[in-house]
Design a protein around this motif. Structure first.
Motif, PDB file in Angstrom:
ATOM      1  N   ALA A 127       0.831  -1.212   0.000  1.00 36.74           N
ATOM      2  CA  ALA A 127       0.000   0.000   0.000  1.00 36.74           C
ATOM      3  C   ALA A 127       0.864   1.259   0.000  1.00 36.74           C
ATOM      4  O   ALA A 127       0.502   2.256  -0.623  1.00 36.74           O
ATOM      5  CB  ALA A 127      -0.931  -0.007   1.199  1.00 36.74           C
ATOM      6  N   ARG A 131       0.445   4.419  -2.473  1.00 37.10           N
ATOM      7  CA  ARG A 131       0.234   5.776  -1.968  1.00 37.10           C
ATOM      8  C   ARG A 131       1.291   6.736  -2.526  1.00 37.10           C
ATOM      9  O   ARG A 131       0.974   7.852  -2.942  1.00 37.10           O
ATOM     10  CB  ARG A 131       0.277   5.777  -0.440  1.00 37.10           C
ATOM     11  N   ASN A 155      -6.846  -1.194  -9.082  1.00 35.45           N
ATOM     12  CA  ASN A 155      -7.641  -2.020  -8.183  1.00 35.45           C
ATOM     13  C   ASN A 155      -8.240  -3.215  -8.921  1.00 35.45           C
ATOM     14  O   ASN A 155      -8.208  -4.346  -8.429  1.00 35.45           O
ATOM     15  CB  ASN A 155      -8.748  -1.182  -7.531  1.00 35.45           C
ATOM     16  N   MET A 172      -4.308  -2.898  -2.090  1.00 36.68           N
ATOM     17  CA  MET A 172      -5.110  -1.674  -2.091  1.00 36.68           C
ATOM     18  C   MET A 172      -6.146  -1.679  -0.974  1.00 36.68           C
ATOM     19  O   MET A 172      -6.650  -0.633  -0.590  1.00 36.68           O
ATOM     20  CB  MET A 172      -5.774  -1.473  -3.447  1.00 36.68           C
ATOM     21  N   TYR A 174      -5.493  -2.090   1.979  1.00 39.88           N
ATOM     22  CA  TYR A 174      -4.836  -1.515   3.143  1.00 39.88           C
ATOM     23  C   TYR A 174      -4.583  -0.017   3.004  1.00 39.88           C
ATOM     24  O   TYR A 174      -3.965   0.579   3.874  1.00 39.88           O
ATOM     25  CB  TYR A 174      -3.526  -2.243   3.422  1.00 39.88           C
ATOM     26  N   LEU A 175      -5.039   0.584   1.907  1.00 39.43           N
ATOM     27  CA  LEU A 175      -4.896   2.029   1.748  1.00 39.43           C
ATOM     28  C   LEU A 175      -5.816   2.746   2.729  1.00 39.43           C
ATOM     29  O   LEU A 175      -6.994   2.415   2.835  1.00 39.43           O
ATOM     30  CB  LEU A 175      -5.250   2.463   0.331  1.00 39.43           C
ATOM     31  N   LYS A 178      -8.000   6.683   0.016  1.00 41.23           N
ATOM     32  CA  LYS A 178      -8.113   6.381  -1.402  1.00 41.23           C
ATOM     33  C   LYS A 178      -8.423   7.668  -2.149  1.00 41.23           C
ATOM     34  O   LYS A 178      -9.079   8.558  -1.605  1.00 41.23           O
ATOM     35  CB  LYS A 178      -9.198   5.332  -1.625  1.00 41.23           C
TER      36      LYS A 178
END
Length: 191
Positions: A127, A131, A155, A172, A174-175, A178
């Motif tokens: 993640a 980011r 995604n 994604m 664990y983002l 978003k």
């Protein structure tokens, strides 16, 4: 390992079967296809049943690792760029293949993402990498809507990679933040 005299979650339970001299263990085992299967193991002593649980859980973990390696086809060394290049033309909808405009959009977003995450091995993608890519895309002058499109494309690709077995989880999920598109506040019409 026991904590306060209890078995931890996922270690199964052991109890004595009424009316017999046997012990029974019940344990949930994750299958290579990601389904859970409940198993019951029997033995004459509690220690024998505990050893059987340990053996079953080790075997399940070994099968899962072997399954993950076999489904990638390349021993997990595929980079994000290689996967995306293989992934983008395979898109389908419920009614048939993707429209050309959708494929073109995927190509544009893949070209935007590759300089930032393309060299990372797919299984090692985290993640934090995603980011950092979003921040770099914004620094390069992309709008929030364009970053959101890249997010949606990546995604979908990573969800498909998880289904194929190329990665165990979609990073994604664990983002924390978003990308979103900020809509201007509209003033209502008055009469």
């Amino acid at each position: 390992m026991k904590v306060n005299g209890r078995r931890l979650n996922g270690e199964g339970s052991i109890n004595k079967v009424k009316g017999t001299n046997l012990y029974r263990a019940r344990v949930w085992v994750r299958q290579p296809n990601d389904e859970l299967k409940r198993m019951q193991l029997y033995g004459k002593t509690r220690g024998e049943v505990r050893n059987k649980i340990t053996a079953v859980l080790k075997e399940a973990k070994r099968k899962e690792e072997r399954y993950e390696v076999s489904t990638t086809g390349d021993d997990g060394k595929e980079t994000v760029t290689q996967y995306l290049k293989r992934w983008y033309p395979e898109g389908r909808t419920k009614n048939g293949p993707l429209h050309q405009k959708s494929l073109d959009s995927r190509v544009v977003n893949i070209k935007r993402m590759n300089p930032h995450i393309g060299d990372i091995i797919l299984r090692d993608l985290r993640a934090v990498h995603i980011r950092d890519m979003y921040n770099a895309l914004r620094e390069n002058g992309l709008t929030d809507a364009s970053v959101r499109q890249a997010h949606s494309t990546l995604n979908k690709a990573l969800n498909d990679a998880k289904v194929e077995g190329a990665i165990p989880i979609n990073p994604m999920h664990y983002l924390v933040n978003k990308p979103t598109v900020k809509h201007p506040e509209r003033e209502p019409l008055t009469i």
